[in-house]
Design an enzyme around this catalytic site. Structure first.
Site, mmCIF file in Angstrom:
data_model
loop_
_atom_site.group_PDB
_atom_site.id
_atom_site.type_symbol
_atom_site.label_atom_id
_atom_site.label_comp_id
_atom_site.label_asym_id
_atom_site.label_seq_id
_atom_site.Cartn_x
_atom_site.Cartn_y
_atom_site.Cartn_z
ATOM 1 N N ARG A 78 -2.152 12.257 0.635
ATOM 2 C CA ARG A 78 -2.792 10.957 0.892
ATOM 3 C C ARG A 78 -3.017 10.758 2.385
ATOM 4 O O ARG A 78 -4.091 10.336 2.823
ATOM 5 C CB ARG A 78 -1.895 9.847 0.339
ATOM 6 C CG ARG A 78 -2.473 8.428 0.454
ATOM 7 C CD ARG A 78 -1.424 7.445 -0.054
ATOM 8 N NE ARG A 78 -1.929 6.100 -0.268
ATOM 9 C CZ ARG A 78 -1.858 5.117 0.630
ATOM 10 N NH1 ARG A 78 -1.324 5.357 1.818
ATOM 11 N NH2 ARG A 78 -2.315 3.907 0.334
ATOM 12 N N GLN A 122 -5.891 2.795 -5.237
ATOM 13 C CA GLN A 122 -5.288 2.081 -4.114
ATOM 14 C C GLN A 122 -5.995 2.371 -2.791
ATOM 15 O O GLN A 122 -6.135 1.499 -1.934
ATOM 16 C CB GLN A 122 -3.811 2.490 -4.022
ATOM 17 C CG GLN A 122 -2.978 1.692 -3.067
ATOM 18 C CD GLN A 122 -1.645 2.376 -2.826
ATOM 19 O OE1 GLN A 122 -1.592 3.426 -2.200
ATOM 20 N NE2 GLN A 122 -0.574 1.788 -3.335
ATOM 21 N N SER A 145 0.833 -1.213 0.000
ATOM 22 C CA SER A 145 0.000 0.000 0.000
ATOM 23 C C SER A 145 0.863 1.257 0.000
ATOM 24 O O SER A 145 1.469 1.589 -0.998
ATOM 25 C CB SER A 145 -0.980 -0.024 1.170
ATOM 26 O OG SER A 145 -1.995 0.942 0.992
ATOM 27 N N LEU A 146 0.971 1.965 1.130
ATOM 28 C CA LEU A 146 1.808 3.170 1.182
ATOM 29 C C LEU A 146 3.214 2.885 0.671
ATOM 30 O O LEU A 146 3.834 3.727 0.014
ATOM 31 C CB LEU A 146 1.867 3.708 2.610
ATOM 32 C CG LEU A 146 2.868 4.838 2.842
ATOM 33 C CD1 LEU A 146 2.393 6.116 2.170
ATOM 34 C CD2 LEU A 146 3.112 5.052 4.322
#
Length: 819
Positions: free
Chosen positions: A110, A238, A85-86
Site C-alpha cells: 500500500r 479505502q 485510514s492506514l
C-alpha cells in the site's frame, strides 16, 4: 466503554516504538525480513528523512501500532476498534483478520503504491460544517475535486488537481469565517485520482485470504462495522475513498463509547475525540490538527492569496500541537507551480510565515537564496515522462546481470519498493528463465514493475527467439537488450508484438525495449525503425502481423537507449563524459531524420556507483540511470556470499579486462574483479595462447602442464570430452564437426569451457576454486564502497537493492542541492 483507535500516516515521529522492538524480537525480525531493512533503525533515526515518506512511514506505523497493541494491558477490553485510514490495518490486526507478517506485507505494498502517486494536491477547509462542504464545492465550478477527509465537524480536507484547488480556495475564502490551507502532499490522496493505485492494490489483495473480525471494527470508508467477507473490498476502496472520521466517531459515541485509547504514536485521534465531545468547542476559532495520508514531502503549493490579517489556524500532517500557525500565502517554490499560478495572484505577506503543513525530509525542495531555483528532490531527477510511463518513483533502474545474478528476489524487491529491475536471463536454461518469470509474476502480479534481459546470442539465434517467446507467453512488457552488435529478428518481434493504432490512427507499441549500447552505430540502429528485411522475415514466419510490421516501420526499435560506459561484463571501456553527450546528439539527429512524435529517452549506465556519479549523469542530460555492479553486492543478488565478501572489499582500481568467453575467438572483452582472483591474468594468458598457436599440441609441454594443473585441474582430453558431450546434447553437431576438422577450434572450445566454469565456481562459491573466480564487475563497486563507509550500508548484508537506490538517488539530490 473504551474504544481502541489506531492513528494514520502523519503521526510518525523519530524515536517511536522505543522499547517495543526489544520486547518483541521475533516479530521485529519478521518485519525486517518482509521489508528488507531494519524497522527499529528507521524509527530510531528517522532513516535520514525516509520516515516522512509514504513507502516507509506506512509500514513503520503499522509495526509500532501492532506492537503497541500487543504490549497493552488487556484490561479494559475494548468494545469497538477503529483506525484512521492506514490505522485501520492495526485495528484489523487486533481483530484477528490477519497475522503480523501479513499486515506488514499489506502496508508495504500500500505504501509503495501510494508513494509513487504523483500530481494533484490537498486543501484543508476550516470553519465550515463539513456537511455543507460538498454543496459549497459544487458552487465553485470545480469538477475534479473530491472530499478526502471528514476529520471533525468543522474540518474537511479536499483532494484534486492543483489548478482546481486554487480555484476552490479562492471561492471558499470569500465566505465569512472560512479558511483554506494547502496540505503538503505529492498527490491527490483519497480521491478518484487514486483509482489506478486502488485497482492495483485490489489485484494484490487477491493473493490473500482474510478472516472476519472477531471484534467490531468500524470502517473509515463506510463509518459502519466490517461485515463478513468485506476486508479485501474495503481495504482496496479505502485508497480512493474519503476518510469518514467524523462519522466514525459519531458511530462510536452512539454505541456506548465514553473514552478512546489511542494505540500507536501520538495523541492526534484522542485530541479529535475530545474536541468533538467538548461543549465549548467553537467553530472556526482554533482548529484541531488535520490528520491526512501524506506522500513524499513536497514544497508547499499556493492555491490562493490570503489576506495578511487572516485568523490563525493549524494544519499539520497529524502531529499534535497547541500553537497555531498564521495562514498566509505560501510562496511559489517550483518552476511548475510558478507557471501554473494565476498572473493576478497577490504577493505573500512578508510579515507572516507560511503555514506549517508537514515535516520536511532531506529531499524536500527548498527555494534557494536570492531567488535561486529550488534544490531538487530525488523524485524529480531525470525524466518525468520516464518515471510516469514505467510507474516508478525514481528515474532509476536496476540492470540485469547474467546467469540470474539479477535474481527473481532482486526484481521482486525492487518492484515492491516502487522501483524496477531486470531479471538476468542471459546464460540460463529456458526452464530456469520460465520458472523465474512465474515466480516474479506471482509475487508482483500481472501488472507488476519488472523486466527481463534479452542477451544477444551471436551463435544461437534460436535461443533469442525462445526467450522472446517465453516473455510474450508470460506477458512481459519490458526487456533490456544487451550485447547486441546489430538488430535481430527476436528483438524486433518483442518490441512490436501487439502493436496497433489508437482511435486517432497513431501507432502504438505496447512493449518497450531498453537497449544498452556503447557504440554509435548500434545506438543508431535501435533509434531507427525496424529494417524492412527483418520485417519481411518476421511476417513470413508468422511472428508479426502485417499491421504490426507497418507500425514497426514508423516507430524506433528502442524507445529508451541506455548509454553503457565503463561497466562490468561486456564493455568497450568508454567514458560517460564523452559517450553520453555524443549519444544525445545521435538521438536528436534520429528524431529529426525519422520525424518521431515522442522523444527517444537516453539514460546512463556504467560507473554509477556514487551519488556524485548519479548527479553527474543527470547534469549531462540523462533521462534515467541504470545500475549494475553495485547491486551484485546485495543480499538479493544471485551469487555466492564468497563473491559478495570480495566485492565489499574492492576499491576503484581493483578491476581488470579479460577475454569474453562467449566471444572468445574475436577478442571481445569483459571487465572483471582482479583483487583476490587470478582469473583476469589466466584468461588473458589463454587468449594469447589461442592467438599464437594453431592447436593445443603446438603449445610447449611445460605450459600445457601448467594450464591443466592450475587452470583446468584436469587433463585437456578430459575437458574436451565433457565439452563435446555438452554441445552434442544441445544439437550443436556442427560445432563438433568443425572442431574435429580444425584443432584450433577445438582448442577454443576447451578454453571457453574454462571461462564458463570460472563463472559457475564464483556463483557457487566453490572454496577450492577461489583463485579462478570470474566475477564480472566494474569500478562502480569501489566507488560505492567508499560512499557507504561508516554507514549502515557498509556491511553488504544490509545493502538491499532498494536501499542502494535510495542512497544513490537521495544522495545525488543532496549533491545537486549543495552545488
Amino acid at each position: 466503554m473504551v474504544a481502541l483507535v489506531f492513528p494514520g500516516q502523519g503521526s510518525q515521529r523519530g524515536g517511536m516504538g522505543a522499547g517495543l522492538f526489544a520486547r518483541f524480537p521475533d516479530l521485529t525480525r519478521q518485519a525486517d525480513e518482509v521489508l528488507g531493512y531494519s524497522v527499529e533503525e528507521l524509527c530510531r533515526s528517522s532513516g535520514d528523512g525516509r520516515l516522512d515518506r509514504t513507502e516507509y512511514a506506512q509500514p513503520a506505523l503499522f509495526v509500532v501500532s501492532a506492537l503497541t497493541y500487543l504490549a497493552r494491558d488487556p484490561v479494559p477490553e475494548p468494545g469497538l476498534l477503529a483506525g484512521h485510514s492506514l490505522g485501520e490495518y492495526g485495528a484489523l490486526f487486533a481483530a484477528g483478520c490477519f497475522d503480523f507478517a501479513t499486515g506488514v506485507r499489506l502496508v508495504r505494498e500500500r505504501g509503495a503504491l501510494m508513494g509513487q502517486a504523483r500530481g494533484g494536491g490537498m486543501l484543508a477547509v476550516l470553519g465550515v460544517d463539513n456537511a455543507d462542504v460538498p454543496e459549497l464545492l459544487a458552487g465553485t465550478g470545480a469538477r475534479q475535486v473530491d472530499v478526502a477527509n471528514y476529520n471533525t465537524a468543522m474540518q474537511t480536507v479536499l483532494s484534486g488537481p492543483l489548478d482546481e484547488l486554487r480555484m476552490v480556495s479562492s471561492a471558499l475564502a470569500a465566505h465569512p469565517g472560512v479558511r483554506c490551507v494547502p496540505v503538503r502532499v505529492s498527490a491527490a490522496f483519497h480521491s478518484r485520482h487514486m483509482r489506478p493505485a486502488a485497482q492495483e492494490f485490489a489485484r494484490f489483495l487477491t493473493g490473500f485470504t482474510f478472516a472476519d473480525p472477531h471484534r467490531t471494527v468500524v470502517s473509515s470508508v463506510t463509518a459502519r462495522p466490517y461485515a463478513p467477507g468485506q476486508v479485501a473490498d474495503l481495504l482496496s476502496r479505502q485508497i480512493e475513498s474519503p476518510v469518514r472520521w467524523t462519522q466514525t466517531m459519531a458511530y462510536l459515541r452512539e454505541h456506548g463509547t465514553r473514552e478512546v485509547e489511542e494505540v500507536g504514536p501520538g495523541q492526534v485521534l484522542t485530541g479529535l475525540w475530545k474536541r468533538a465531545l467538548s461543549p465549548s468547542a467553537k467553530p472556526g476559532v482554533t482548529a484541531a490538527p488535520v490528520a491526512v495520508e501524506v506522500g513524499p514531502a513536497t514544497a508547499p503549493r499556493p492555491f490562493a492569496a490570503a489576506p495578511a490579517r487572516a485568523p490563525r489556524a493549524l494544519v499539520t500532517a497529524g502531529a499534535p500541537a497547541t500553537a497555531a500557525a498564521p495562514v498566509a500565502t505560501v510562496p511559489l517554490t517550483t518552476p511548475r507551480a510558478r507557471a501554473a499560478a494565476p498572473a493576478t495572484a497577490a504577493p505573500p505577506a512578508r510579515s507572516a510565515p507560511p503555514a506549517t503543513i508537514a515535516p520536511s525530509s532531506p529531499a524536500t525542495a527548498r527555494p534557494g537564496a536570492d531567488g535561486a531555483p529550488p534544490a531538487p528532490r530525488a523524485e524529480e531527477l531525470g525524466s518525468d515522462e520516464f518515471r510516469r510511463e514505467y510507474g516508478i518513483r525514481y528515474a532509476y533502474l536496476a540492470g540485469a546481470m547474467f546467469r540470474g545474478i539479477a535474481s527473481a528476489d532482486l526484481v521482486i524487491r525492487m518492484g515492491r519498493a516502487g522501483l524496477m529491475g531486470f531479471f538476468g536471463a542471459g546464460g540460463l536454461t529456458l526452464d530456469k528463465v520460465e520458472s523465474a518469470l512465474v515466480r516474479i509474476k506471482d509475487a508482483l502480479g500481472p501488472h507488476g514493475r519488472y523486466g527481463v534481459n534479452l542477451l544477444h546470442s551471436i551463435d544461437d539465434p534460436a535461443y533469442e527467439h525462445a526467450v522472446v517467446d517465453l516473455c510474450l507467453r508470460h506477458g512481459v512488457h519490458d526487456v533490456e537488450a544487451a550485447g547486441f552488435t546489430q538488430l535481430t529478428p527476436a528483438v524486433v518481434q518483442f518490441r512490436f508484438s501487439g502493436a496497433h493504432r489508437d482511435a486517432a490512427g497513431r501507432p502504438v507499441a505496447v512493449r518497450r525495449v531498453l537497449a544498452k549500447v556503447s557504440r554509435p552505430e548500434v545506438a543508431t540502429a535501435f533509434m531507427g525503425p525496424a529494417p524492412e528485411a527483418i520485417l519481411r522475415q518476421l511476417t513470413a514466419a508468422g511472428r508479426l502481423t502485417r499491421q504490426e510490421a507497418e507500425i514497426a516501420a514508423e516507430l524506433p526499435v528502442g524507445q529508451d537507449i541506455c548509454v553503457e560506459a565503463d561497466s562490468g561484463g561486456h564493455t568497450d571501456g568508454g567514458a560517460a563524459l564523452t559517450l553520453l553527450p555524443a549519444m544525445l546528439r545521435h538521438r536528436d539527429a534520429a528524431m529529426a531524420r525519422h520525424g518521431y512524435e515522442r522523444k527517444i529517452r537516453v539514460g546512463a549506465a556504467g560507473g554509477i556507483g556514487a551519488p556524485e556519479a548519479v548527479a553527474a549523469a543527470f547534469v549531462l542530460g540523462a533521462d534515467f540511470v541504470l545500475t549494475g555492479s553495485v547491486n551484485q553486492c546485495s543480499p538479493e543478488a544471485g551469487t555466492s556470499d564468497a563473491v559478495k565478501d570480495i566485492l565489499a572489499g574492492l576499491d576503484v582500481q581493483d578491476t581488470a579486462y579479460a577475454p569474453a568467453g562467449d566471444m572468445f575467438e574475436i577478442g571481445a572483452r569483459v571487465q572483471v574483479v582482479r583483487k583476490g582472483t587470478l582469473f583476469a591474468a589466466r584468461g588473458n594468458k589463454l587468449y594469447q595462447l589461442y592467438r599464437s598457436h594453431d592447436s593445443w599440441e603446438a603449445i610447449d609441454r611445460a605450459t600445457r602442464r601448467s594450464v591443466e594443473e592450475t587452470y583446468f585441474k584436469r587433463p585437456f582430453a578430459e575437458v574436451w570430452e565433457e565439452t563435446r558431450a555438452y554441445h552434442l546434447g544441445r544439437g550443436r553437431d556442427a560445432e563438433i564437426e568443425k572442431a574435429e576438422r580444425l584443432p584450433k577450434h577445438r582448442m577454443a572450445l576447451v578454453f571457453r569451457w574454462y571461462f564458463a566454469r570460472s563463472v559457475r565456481w564464483a556463483l557457487e562459491g566453490d572454496p577450492a576454486q577461489k583463485v579462478n573466480y570470474q566475477i564480472q564487475c566494474g569500478p562502480a563497486i569501489g566507488a560505492f564502497n567508499h560512499a557507504v563507509r561508516g554507514t549502515g550500508l557498509e556491511d553488504w548484508r544490509h545493502r538491499h537493492v532498494d536501499r542502494i537506490a535510495e542512497h544513490l538517488m537521495t544522495g545525488a539530490a543532496a549533491v545537486l542541492a549543495r552545488r
